[in-house]
Design a protein around this motif. Structure first.
Motif, mmCIF file in Angstrom:
data_model
loop_
_atom_site.group_PDB
_atom_site.id
_atom_site.type_symbol
_atom_site.label_atom_id
_atom_site.label_comp_id
_atom_site.label_asym_id
_atom_site.label_seq_id
_atom_site.Cartn_x
_atom_site.Cartn_y
_atom_site.Cartn_z
ATOM 1 N N LEU A 175 0.825 -1.258 0.000
ATOM 2 C CA LEU A 175 0.063 0.141 0.045
ATOM 3 C C LEU A 175 0.882 1.126 -0.038
ATOM 4 C CD1 LEU A 175 -2.501 -1.112 2.743
ATOM 5 C CD2 LEU A 175 -2.733 -1.310 0.243
ATOM 6 N N ASP A 176 0.628 1.983 -0.945
ATOM 7 C CA ASP A 176 1.540 3.348 -1.000
ATOM 8 C C ASP A 176 0.719 4.360 -1.518
ATOM 9 O OD1 ASP A 176 3.278 5.187 -1.739
ATOM 10 O OD2 ASP A 176 5.106 3.736 -2.463
ATOM 11 N N TRP A 177 0.807 5.638 -0.863
ATOM 12 C CA TRP A 177 0.074 6.927 -1.419
ATOM 13 C C TRP A 177 0.525 7.384 -2.900
ATOM 14 C CZ3 TRP A 177 -0.292 10.527 3.462
ATOM 15 C CH2 TRP A 177 -1.409 10.012 4.330
ATOM 16 N N ASP A 178 1.702 7.017 -3.088
ATOM 17 C CA ASP A 178 2.261 7.151 -4.455
ATOM 18 C C ASP A 178 1.907 6.407 -5.658
ATOM 19 O OD1 ASP A 178 3.756 9.537 -3.694
ATOM 20 O OD2 ASP A 178 5.350 8.240 -3.087
ATOM 21 N N THR A 179 1.063 5.151 -5.129
ATOM 22 C CA THR A 179 0.559 4.260 -6.159
ATOM 23 C C THR A 179 -0.583 4.688 -6.734
ATOM 24 O OG1 THR A 179 2.119 2.615 -5.294
ATOM 25 C CG2 THR A 179 0.484 1.763 -6.765
ATOM 26 N N THR A 180 -0.767 4.834 -7.861
ATOM 27 C CA THR A 180 -2.131 5.324 -8.734
ATOM 28 C C THR A 180 -2.130 4.656 -9.894
ATOM 29 O OG1 THR A 180 -1.232 7.402 -9.618
ATOM 30 C CG2 THR A 180 -2.183 7.680 -7.453
ATOM 31 N N ASN A 181 -3.501 4.618 -10.695
ATOM 32 C CA ASN A 181 -3.793 4.262 -11.715
ATOM 33 C C ASN A 181 -3.259 2.718 -11.821
ATOM 34 O OD1 ASN A 181 -5.049 6.616 -12.568
ATOM 35 N ND2 ASN A 181 -3.084 7.228 -13.049
ATOM 36 N N THR A 182 -3.625 1.952 -11.013
ATOM 37 C CA THR A 182 -3.079 0.526 -10.906
ATOM 38 C C THR A 182 -4.195 -0.378 -10.101
ATOM 39 O OG1 THR A 182 -1.398 -1.120 -10.678
ATOM 40 C CG2 THR A 182 -1.467 0.728 -9.061
ATOM 41 N N VAL A 183 -4.245 -1.493 -10.256
ATOM 42 C CA VAL A 183 -4.965 -2.492 -9.575
ATOM 43 C C VAL A 183 -4.082 -3.292 -8.606
ATOM 44 C CG1 VAL A 183 -6.614 -4.462 -9.422
ATOM 45 C CG2 VAL A 183 -6.912 -2.567 -11.287
ATOM 46 N N GLU A 184 -4.411 -3.328 -7.321
ATOM 47 C CA GLU A 184 -3.571 -4.517 -6.273
ATOM 48 C C GLU A 184 -3.504 -5.719 -6.891
ATOM 49 O OE1 GLU A 184 -5.002 -2.322 -2.122
ATOM 50 O OE2 GLU A 184 -5.734 -4.390 -2.572
ATOM 51 N N THR A 185 -2.422 -6.316 -6.717
ATOM 52 C CA THR A 185 -2.417 -7.675 -6.981
ATOM 53 C C THR A 185 -1.333 -8.435 -5.807
ATOM 54 O OG1 THR A 185 -0.032 -7.270 -8.102
ATOM 55 C CG2 THR A 185 -1.911 -7.022 -9.413
ATOM 56 N N PHE A 186 -1.525 -9.664 -5.775
ATOM 57 C CA PHE A 186 -0.663 -10.209 -4.745
ATOM 58 C C PHE A 186 -0.318 -11.792 -5.255
ATOM 59 C CE2 PHE A 186 -5.242 -11.292 -3.947
ATOM 60 C CZ PHE A 186 -5.167 -12.579 -3.808
ATOM 61 N N ASP A 187 0.897 -12.462 -4.784
ATOM 62 C CA ASP A 187 1.082 -13.655 -5.357
ATOM 63 C C ASP A 187 0.682 -14.876 -4.320
ATOM 64 O OD1 ASP A 187 2.278 -12.222 -7.443
ATOM 65 O OD2 ASP A 187 4.357 -12.849 -6.631
#
Length: 200
Positions: free
Chosen positions: A160-172
């Protein structure tokens, strides 16, 4: 051999090359385990990355007077990892977390529902590779792998990061499994085998 592009075209990538983006993962979830609401159809849409499994036979070193020869040892099956897109209902992540909790709970260090058997938490997973014409074409599935006795060993963190925009969360999610079998279709004209040559 002299360079000749026409020789490469006729002897190299005859069909134009298999594409890594043309795949689907079909996976079961344990039945009857509390909290595991995994939807196989939805999983096929949200699993955005996977691998065709590796094939490994470990060597055995035999020393003799300061030198070593190698002979074939036992087959091993490396862990298998998928990357999952996370939707706001967290349905798939919840299911993977519940699956791991069913195997071993967070607090009590025991199985989630008493004395469960390996057959209660192990499932079958299929990875299908498509030709460029897609699954509805005559070629359809050009290669498929069946992972037997699979279960998750880890569900990775989501950054999680306030600088991360225009993307969808992913996890492995990483799985262990007992063995894999190839299922040949498409250009080879073969059907799904029940075993490999040499299996008994």
């Amino acid at each position: 051999m002299a360079f000749n592009i026409e020789s490469f075209k006729s002897n190299g990538l005859i069909y134009g090359g298999a594409r890594p983006s043309l795949f689907k993962v079909i996976m079961d979830f344990p039945k009857g385990a509390a909290g595991i609401q995994g939807d196989p159809q939805r999983a096929s849409f949200l699993i955005r990355a996977a691998q065709l499994p590796a094939s490994t036979v470990d060597p055995i070193d035999i020393p003799y007077f300061g030198r070593k020869i190698k002979i074939a040892g036992d087959r091993t099956f490396a862990d298998w990892t998928i990357t999952v897109m996370n939707d706001e209902d967290f349905q798939l992540r919840n299911s993977f977390e519940a699956w791991l909790n069913y195997i071993n709970t967070h607090v009590s260090n025991r199985s989630g529902e008493g004395n469960i058997l390996p057959s209660d938490y192990k499932v079958q997973i299929e990875i299908q590779q498509y030709g460029k014409a897609g699954p509805s074409s005559e070629a359809g599935i050009i290669r498929s792998y069946i992972l037997s006795g699979a279960f998750p060993t880890s569900v990775d963190a989501i950054s999680l990061d306030w600088d991360t925009t225009n993307t969808v969360e992913t996890f492995d999610v990483t799985f262990a499994y007992d063995y894999w079998q190839p299922a040949l279709t498409g250009f080879s004209g073969a059907s799904y085998p029940t075993s490999l040559p040499g299996d008994i």
